[in-house]
Scaffold this motif. Structure first.
Motif, PDB file in Angstrom:
ATOM      1  N   HIS A   1       0.828  -1.204   0.000  1.00  0.00           N
ATOM      2  CA  HIS A   1       0.000   0.000   0.000  1.00  0.00           C
ATOM      3  C   HIS A   1       0.864   1.257   0.000  1.00  0.00           C
ATOM      4  O   HIS A   1       0.598   2.211  -0.747  1.00  0.00           O
ATOM      5  N   MET A   2       1.912   1.266   0.813  1.00  0.00           N
ATOM      6  CA  MET A   2       2.772   2.448   0.929  1.00  0.00           C
ATOM      7  C   MET A   2       3.639   2.650  -0.308  1.00  0.00           C
ATOM      8  O   MET A   2       4.083   3.778  -0.586  1.00  0.00           O
ATOM      9  N   GLN A   3       3.875   1.593  -1.065  1.00  0.00           N
ATOM     10  CA  GLN A   3       4.759   1.689  -2.223  1.00  0.00           C
ATOM     11  C   GLN A   3       4.241   2.692  -3.245  1.00  0.00           C
ATOM     12  O   GLN A   3       5.022   3.373  -3.920  1.00  0.00           O
ATOM     13  N   GLN A   4       2.912   2.812  -3.337  1.00  0.00           N
ATOM     14  CA  GLN A   4       2.347   3.762  -4.313  1.00  0.00           C
ATOM     15  C   GLN A   4       2.752   5.190  -3.981  1.00  0.00           C
ATOM     16  O   GLN A   4       2.995   6.002  -4.883  1.00  0.00           O
ATOM     17  N   TYR A   5       2.838   5.507  -2.697  1.00  0.00           N
ATOM     18  CA  TYR A   5       3.222   6.858  -2.292  1.00  0.00           C
ATOM     19  C   TYR A   5       4.719   7.067  -2.479  1.00  0.00           C
ATOM     20  O   TYR A   5       5.173   8.186  -2.770  1.00  0.00           O
ATOM     21  N   ILE A   6       5.502   5.992  -2.342  1.00  0.00           N
ATOM     22  CA  ILE A   6       6.940   6.068  -2.615  1.00  0.00           C
ATOM     23  C   ILE A   6       7.162   6.294  -4.112  1.00  0.00           C
ATOM     24  O   ILE A   6       7.951   7.153  -4.525  1.00  0.00           O
ATOM     25  N   ASP A   7       6.433   5.536  -4.959  1.00  0.00           N
ATOM     26  CA  ASP A   7       6.567   5.662  -6.407  1.00  0.00           C
ATOM     27  C   ASP A   7       6.166   7.049  -6.896  1.00  0.00           C
ATOM     28  O   ASP A   7       6.739   7.572  -7.859  1.00  0.00           O
ATOM     29  N   GLU A   8       5.169   7.647  -6.226  1.00  0.00           N
ATOM     30  CA  GLU A   8       4.700   8.976  -6.629  1.00  0.00           C
ATOM     31  C   GLU A   8       5.589  10.092  -6.097  1.00  0.00           C
ATOM     32  O   GLU A   8       5.382  11.261  -6.414  1.00  0.00           O
ATOM     33  N   GLY A   9       6.591   9.723  -5.280  1.00  0.00           N
ATOM     34  CA  GLY A   9       7.503  10.720  -4.736  1.00  0.00           C
ATOM     35  C   GLY A   9       6.933  11.497  -3.565  1.00  0.00           C
ATOM     36  O   GLY A   9       7.509  12.511  -3.144  1.00  0.00           O
ATOM     37  N   LEU A  10       5.816  11.021  -2.998  1.00  0.00           N
ATOM     38  CA  LEU A  10       5.208  11.718  -1.872  1.00  0.00           C
ATOM     39  C   LEU A  10       5.977  11.468  -0.583  1.00  0.00           C
ATOM     40  O   LEU A  10       6.009  12.322   0.313  1.00  0.00           O
ATOM     41  N   ILE A  11       6.584  10.293  -0.471  1.00  0.00           N
ATOM     42  CA  ILE A  11       7.374   9.958   0.713  1.00  0.00           C
ATOM     43  C   ILE A  11       8.635   9.228   0.273  1.00  0.00           C
ATOM     44  O   ILE A  11       8.724   8.729  -0.847  1.00  0.00           O
ATOM     45  N   GLU A  12       9.605   9.173   1.192  1.00  0.00           N
ATOM     46  CA  GLU A  12      10.815   8.419   0.930  1.00  0.00           C
ATOM     47  C   GLU A  12      10.627   6.979   1.416  1.00  0.00           C
ATOM     48  O   GLU A  12       9.739   6.689   2.237  1.00  0.00           O
ATOM     49  N   LYS A  13      11.459   6.075   0.953  1.00  0.00           N
ATOM     50  CA  LYS A  13      11.298   4.656   1.277  1.00  0.00           C
ATOM     51  C   LYS A  13      11.477   4.367   2.763  1.00  0.00           C
ATOM     52  O   LYS A  13      10.958   3.375   3.275  1.00  0.00           O
ATOM     53  N   TRP A  14      12.220   5.252   3.471  1.00  0.00           N
ATOM     54  CA  TRP A  14      12.445   4.976   4.884  1.00  0.00           C
ATOM     55  C   TRP A  14      11.227   5.325   5.750  1.00  0.00           C
ATOM     56  O   TRP A  14      11.231   5.146   6.944  1.00  0.00           O
ATOM     57  N   TYR A  15      10.138   5.833   5.125  1.00  0.00           N
ATOM     58  CA  TYR A  15       8.885   6.034   5.857  1.00  0.00           C
ATOM     59  C   TYR A  15       8.205   4.706   6.161  1.00  0.00           C
ATOM     60  O   TYR A  15       7.352   4.633   7.046  1.00  0.00           O
ATOM     61  N   LEU A  16       8.549   3.668   5.419  1.00  0.00           N
ATOM     62  CA  LEU A  16       7.897   2.373   5.591  1.00  0.00           C
ATOM     63  C   LEU A  16       8.279   1.778   6.946  1.00  0.00           C
ATOM     64  O   LEU A  16       9.458   1.596   7.244  1.00  0.00           O
ATOM     65  N   PRO A  17       7.303   1.464   7.809  1.00  0.00           N
ATOM     66  CA  PRO A  17       7.624   0.918   9.129  1.00  0.00           C
ATOM     67  C   PRO A  17       8.363  -0.417   9.035  1.00  0.00           C
ATOM     68  O   PRO A  17       8.067  -1.245   8.156  1.00  0.00           O
ATOM     69  N   ASP A  18       9.310  -0.623   9.930  1.00  0.00           N
ATOM     70  CA  ASP A  18      10.042  -1.883   9.964  1.00  0.00           C
ATOM     71  C   ASP A  18       9.140  -3.044  10.358  1.00  0.00           C
ATOM     72  O   ASP A  18       9.300  -4.165   9.871  1.00  0.00           O
ATOM     73  N   THR A  19       8.212  -2.773  11.286  1.00  0.00           N
ATOM     74  CA  THR A  19       7.274  -3.809  11.717  1.00  0.00           C
ATOM     75  C   THR A  19       5.861  -3.242  11.728  1.00  0.00           C
ATOM     76  O   THR A  19       5.660  -2.044  11.942  1.00  0.00           O
ATOM     77  N   VAL A  20       4.894  -4.115  11.483  1.00  0.00           N
ATOM     78  CA  VAL A  20       3.478  -3.765  11.571  1.00  0.00           C
ATOM     79  C   VAL A  20       2.800  -4.841  12.410  1.00  0.00           C
ATOM     80  O   VAL A  20       2.745  -6.005  12.009  1.00  0.00           O
ATOM     81  N   LYS A  21       2.319  -4.441  13.572  1.00  0.00           N
ATOM     82  CA  LYS A  21       1.676  -5.393  14.479  1.00  0.00           C
ATOM     83  C   LYS A  21       0.168  -5.158  14.451  1.00  0.00           C
ATOM     84  O   LYS A  21      -0.290  -4.026  14.647  1.00  0.00           O
ATOM     85  N   VAL A  22      -0.591  -6.204  14.184  1.00  0.00           N
ATOM     86  CA  VAL A  22      -2.053  -6.109  14.179  1.00  0.00           C
ATOM     87  C   VAL A  22      -2.576  -6.416  15.583  1.00  0.00           C
ATOM     88  O   VAL A  22      -2.226  -7.448  16.170  1.00  0.00           O
TER      89      VAL A  22
END
Length: 551
Positions: free
Chosen positions: A505-526
């Protein structure tokens, strides 16, 4: 300073003090047939009855020995009784202490001792707690029982009587005195990440000015008419928390129909919304999410409901979901220390022409400062930064209704008011249209790879995932990057998400240049539920400890 010419009134001129009693003057003028409704017991009061009950309470308090300057504590759910306390207690010159009933018992004891409470008005639900700790309450002299039942149960500690019985025996008139408008009217306690809760306090003058500004703010924008004569108001922000954001004072001054739900339960809130035809409420995001997620909410048409969100950032995901359900949703910004109003959403005249996404983008902005608020952003050296929408700094403010310090804590008060500006602890930007956007709390900004990354920005993007209900992001130490973002999320009913789904999901915002790749959380806990504070905000302190302990 240039010499100024001072007004010299004649001896006969009446010096009109800005006291809370002045707010009550207009309530019957405009109320018409509007009522004040108690969802806790189904009782309804006309504004004439309400005013008489305020007078009766003032007589009861005076007979109990409460004098000007004494502190009177209230532990109650959101009821018409509480609204009566909002007026009667400060109007006799005493100080209203709205006790946060969701604090731990030892913190409740601390705040009541620190405030030097003399008389305590407590709901049946809280009397057992007070009975257990009464020996620790060093200044309390008397207790009054508050009950929703017509036949109250016997209290577990000695009281001066039950609220309704005492009011019935009191006179319905009271000559409320004039006194200095700078007298303290209210106090309550705000919790931080460390140490004991801190006491803030507000004068009659501050509360009157805040009320007048809030009244103007909620009606001056063509596309944000929150409170008018025809409005039906129901708070979903606890009355112990910043006077329910000060809105009950406005609603009473305007004579609106008011609905007080008692204890917050989704089924009760939804029932009252429908039966009383509620048009305006305010709450933190997690409360609205709780209401919308309940099973009974699925069949309800929320068209016509306007909701002001504050306390935590309004995410794009929640704003979009609310709009889709017919809720007109807006953002307000402030803090316990600011009474709380500082800024709100500002909808332009052509807002009806906006697309859904444009509506969302506008409504999640922290907003423009309301009248009388002077707002700036500063760097770490205290220098003012430009209002260009790019420069990020701490938000500092000046306005007539800010607490003048923390009660009996001079060092923390000096830190709060360093260089004559109140420091909010929030990092934000201000653009050329004066629109504020909070980027994060200073303590929650994630410092990764030499960059400052906003946890709120990441939460906002994650919340747009169709299967995610709520998201919270914190930074944890990292040997290589300094800190890295980590997230916990709750999934929508029947949905399943994991880190891979969030990453895609976050990759689309990285591809569009809205955020940098390091915005992606290392872990996602549900998780089933995201930890919240005593006032319903996301509790990042608890989340940080939870994720640390999980490795």
């Amino acid at each position: 300073m240039m010499p100024v010419k001072l007004l010299k009134p004649t001896e006969e001129a009446y010096q009109y003090p800005l006291l809370i009693k002045q707010l009550l003057l207009s309530s019957q003028r405009y109320a018409g047939d509007n009522e004040i409704v108690g969802g806790n017991n189904g009782k309804r009061y006309s504004y004439q009855e309400f005013n008489e009950r305020v007078c009766r309470l003032a007589n009861v308090l005076t007979e109990a020995g409460v004098k000007a300057g004494d502190v009177v504590a209230v532990l109650d759910w959101d009821t018409p009784r509480y609204l009566e306390c909002f007026f009667a207690i400060p109007m006799i010159g005493a100080v209203l202490h709205t006790v946060n009933v969701r604090l731990a018992p030892e913190q409740i004891v601390y705040t009541m001792n620190h405030a030097e409470d003399k008389l305590v008005l407590a709901h049946d639900d809280f009397l057992p707690l007070l009975a257990q700790v009464k020996h620790e309450l060093v200044t309390v002299e008397k207790y009054m029982q508050l009950s929703d039942s017509d036949t109250p149960a016997e209290a577990p500690l000695k009281t001066m009587g039950e609220y309704e019985s005492l009011l019935k025996g009191a006179l319905p008139e009271f000559d409320f005195p004039d006194f200095d408008e700078n007298a303290i009217a209210t106090t309550f306690y705000t919790t931080g990440t460390t140490g004991n809760p801190k006491g803030v306090y507000f004068s009659h003058r501050q509360l009157v000015l805040h009320t007048m500004t809030l009244a103007a703010t909620t009606s001056m924008n063509d596309n944000m008419q929150l409170m008018q004569v025809s409005s039906v108001y129901m708070p979903i922000t606890p009355m112990f928390h910043v006077h329910a954001w000060g809105v009950p004072y406005v609603a009473t001054m305007m004579g609106l129909k008011q609905v007080y739900p008692g204890r917050y339960e989704p089924a009760t809130l939804l029932k009252l919304f429908m039966t009383e035809k509620v048009t305006f409420s305010h709450c933190v995001p997690t409360i609205l999410q709780m209401v919308l997620s309940s099973e009974k909410a699925k069949a309800i048409d929320f068209s016509g409901w306007q909701v002001l969100i504050g306390g935590s950032a309004l995410t794009a995901g929640l704003a979009s979901a609310a709009l889709e359900r017919g809720i007109q949703i807006y953002t307000g910004y402030g803090m316990s220390e600011t009474c709380p109003l500082l800024s709100t959403t500002w909808m332009p005249l052509n807002a009806d022409e906006f697309t859904h996404d444009q509506q969302v983008a506008k409504r999640i902005k922290t907003g423009r400062p309301v009248p009388f608020v002077n707002m700036r952003i500063i760097d770490s050296n205290g220098r003012f930064l430009p209002h260009d929408g790019e420069a990020m700094g701490e938000v500092v403010v000046r306005t007539p209704w800010l607490t003048q310090g923390y009660l009996n804590e001079p060092e923390k008060s000096e830190e709060l008011w360093a260089n004559g500006w109140m420091h909010t602890g929030d990092v934000g930007t201000i653009d050329s249209t004066y629109t504020l956007q909070i980027r994060d709390r200073i303590k929650d900004v994630i410092k990764t790879g030499g960059e400052w990354v906003s946890s709120l920005d990441i939460e906002n993007l994650i919340s747009k995932h169709p299967d995610i209900e709520l998201a919270a992001v914190i930074g944890l130490p990292d040997d290589e990057w300094g800190e890295r973002p980590h997230a916990i999320v709750t999934a929508r009913a029947g949905a399943s998400v994991d880190r891979d789904a969030v990453a895609a999901h976050m990759q689309q915002y990285i591809d569009e240049g809205l955020i940098e790749k390091w915005y992606l959380p290392d872990t996602v806990k549900v998780v089933d539920e995201i930890p919240r504070t005593s006032v319903g905000k996301i509790d990042k302190k608890v989340i940080r400890e939870m994720l640390k302990s999980n490795g």
